[in-house]
Motif scaffolding. Sequence first.
Motif, PDB file in Angstrom:
ATOM      1  N   LYS A  32       0.855  -1.196   0.000  1.00 37.09           N
ATOM      2  CA  LYS A  32       0.000   0.000   0.000  1.00 37.09           C
ATOM      3  C   LYS A  32       0.891   1.246   0.000  1.00 37.09           C
ATOM      4  CE  LYS A  32      -3.968  -2.170   2.286  1.00 37.09           C
ATOM      5  NZ  LYS A  32      -3.417  -3.535   2.261  1.00 37.09           N
ATOM      6  N   PHE A  87     -13.623  -0.891   2.136  1.00 42.83           N
ATOM      7  CA  PHE A  87     -12.310  -0.719   1.505  1.00 42.83           C
ATOM      8  C   PHE A  87     -11.244  -1.606   2.147  1.00 42.83           C
ATOM      9  CE2 PHE A  87     -14.700   3.032   0.463  1.00 42.83           C
ATOM     10  CZ  PHE A  87     -14.342   3.286  -0.855  1.00 42.83           C
ATOM     11  N   GLY A 136      -8.574  -4.233   2.775  1.00 38.30           N
ATOM     12  CA  GLY A 136      -7.671  -4.845   1.813  1.00 38.30           C
ATOM     13  C   GLY A 136      -7.115  -3.864   0.810  1.00 38.30           C
ATOM     14  N   ARG A 137      -7.864  -2.798   0.528  1.00 41.55           N
ATOM     15  CA  ARG A 137      -7.404  -1.768  -0.409  1.00 41.55           C
ATOM     16  C   ARG A 137      -6.814  -0.568   0.310  1.00 41.55           C
ATOM     17  NH1 ARG A 137     -12.605  -0.297  -3.671  1.00 41.55           N
ATOM     18  NH2 ARG A 137     -11.195   1.284  -4.531  1.00 41.55           N
ATOM     19  N   VAL A 138      -7.394  -0.225   1.467  1.00 40.75           N
ATOM     20  CA  VAL A 138      -6.988   0.971   2.206  1.00 40.75           C
ATOM     21  C   VAL A 138      -6.858   0.630   3.685  1.00 40.75           C
ATOM     22  CG1 VAL A 138      -7.589   3.339   2.824  1.00 40.75           C
ATOM     23  CG2 VAL A 138      -8.224   2.456   0.564  1.00 40.75           C
ATOM     24  N   ALA A 194      -2.850   3.156   0.828  1.00 40.71           N
ATOM     25  CA  ALA A 194      -3.699   2.488  -0.156  1.00 40.71           C
ATOM     26  C   ALA A 194      -2.862   1.799  -1.224  1.00 40.71           C
ATOM     27  CB  ALA A 194      -4.645   3.495  -0.810  1.00 40.71           C
ATOM     28  N   GLN A 195      -3.509   0.844  -1.905  1.00 43.95           N
ATOM     29  CA  GLN A 195      -2.838   0.153  -2.998  1.00 43.95           C
ATOM     30  C   GLN A 195      -2.574   1.094  -4.160  1.00 43.95           C
ATOM     31  OE1 GLN A 195      -5.514  -3.117  -3.854  1.00 43.95           O
ATOM     32  NE2 GLN A 195      -4.544  -4.452  -2.343  1.00 43.95           N
ATOM     33  N   LYS A 196      -3.566   1.931  -4.480  1.00 48.48           N
ATOM     34  CA  LYS A 196      -3.469   2.830  -5.628  1.00 48.48           C
ATOM     35  C   LYS A 196      -3.959   4.219  -5.220  1.00 48.48           C
ATOM     36  CE  LYS A 196      -4.292  -0.950  -8.892  1.00 48.48           C
ATOM     37  NZ  LYS A 196      -2.876  -1.011  -9.305  1.00 48.48           N
ATOM     38  N   ASP A 238      -6.044   6.209  -6.617  1.00 51.05           N
ATOM     39  CA  ASP A 238      -7.486   6.426  -6.737  1.00 51.05           C
ATOM     40  C   ASP A 238      -8.259   5.747  -5.612  1.00 51.05           C
ATOM     41  OD1 ASP A 238      -6.377   4.307  -8.181  1.00 51.05           O
ATOM     42  OD2 ASP A 238      -8.079   4.123  -9.524  1.00 51.05           O
ATOM     43  N   ASP A 239      -7.639   4.781  -4.917  1.00 47.85           N
ATOM     44  CA  ASP A 239      -8.265   4.233  -3.711  1.00 47.85           C
ATOM     45  C   ASP A 239      -8.399   5.312  -2.641  1.00 47.85           C
ATOM     46  OD1 ASP A 239      -8.450   1.650  -4.779  1.00 47.85           O
ATOM     47  OD2 ASP A 239      -6.462   1.093  -4.039  1.00 47.85           O
ATOM     48  N   GLU A 254     -11.299   7.516  -3.657  1.00 47.65           N
ATOM     49  CA  GLU A 254     -12.597   6.858  -3.539  1.00 47.65           C
ATOM     50  C   GLU A 254     -13.030   6.704  -2.088  1.00 47.65           C
ATOM     51  OE1 GLU A 254     -14.876   2.755  -4.938  1.00 47.65           O
ATOM     52  OE2 GLU A 254     -12.888   3.227  -5.743  1.00 47.65           O
TER      53      GLU A 254
END
Length: 233
Positions: free
Chosen positions: A122, A162, A164-166, A187-189, A191-192, A195
Amino acid sequence: MSDAPATPAPSSPADGQAVLHLFFALTPLADADAVSEAVTSAESDGYQVVPVAVLGHKADIGFMALGADQWRLRRLQTELVSAGLELVDSYVSLTEISEYAQGVPDQMKQARLFPQLPPEGKPAFCFYPMSKRRTVEGNWYTLPYEERMELMMEHGKSGRTFAGRVLQVVTGSTGVDDFEWGVTLFAQKPDDLKEVVYTMRYDKASAVYADFGTFITGMTGTLAEVLDAVGLR
């Protein structure tokens, strides 16, 4: 008379860790070796130090440091300034268990009081402070506890979508800095990041009752990667 430096009594929270976000601009005097030495010294004392390559004009490089004693965090700050970095922004807070999360399992409490950072996979990073609003139209602190709890449960449910992503690290700063909480997102990306903040702003706890400070965004990496990215080699 001894020439040994004075050792102050620890300034440590009763529960959890002290947290310090530091954001710096580079100067012509910036010394990569001295910066590295300051960070590795703190880490050898058991402190976590997350380096950040900051995007945009607000800063060049940042560090999120966590540990037991505010004196040791202050020493890290002093050593980074002595390494030729210009401190342009900062935030002081403490890890905590929210009053609305007292019933969560002990494992979750420990993860909030003693987060292990940075999370693997992340690299996208964002920090911002926030407070609950106190206005005639919407005063969080005049709501009954049960209503506040319900609103925070809704807010938390949005955040868990979110998982796992954030990773959200919310630290308390009432009485120790200008806002009531510091929010650090990993975050992974990128845009995460966008969002999760956009989605959670529609929750009533945020839409009606939250005020936000300045956002600082960048990428986490190894210290060598971050120093290279900001031009300190």
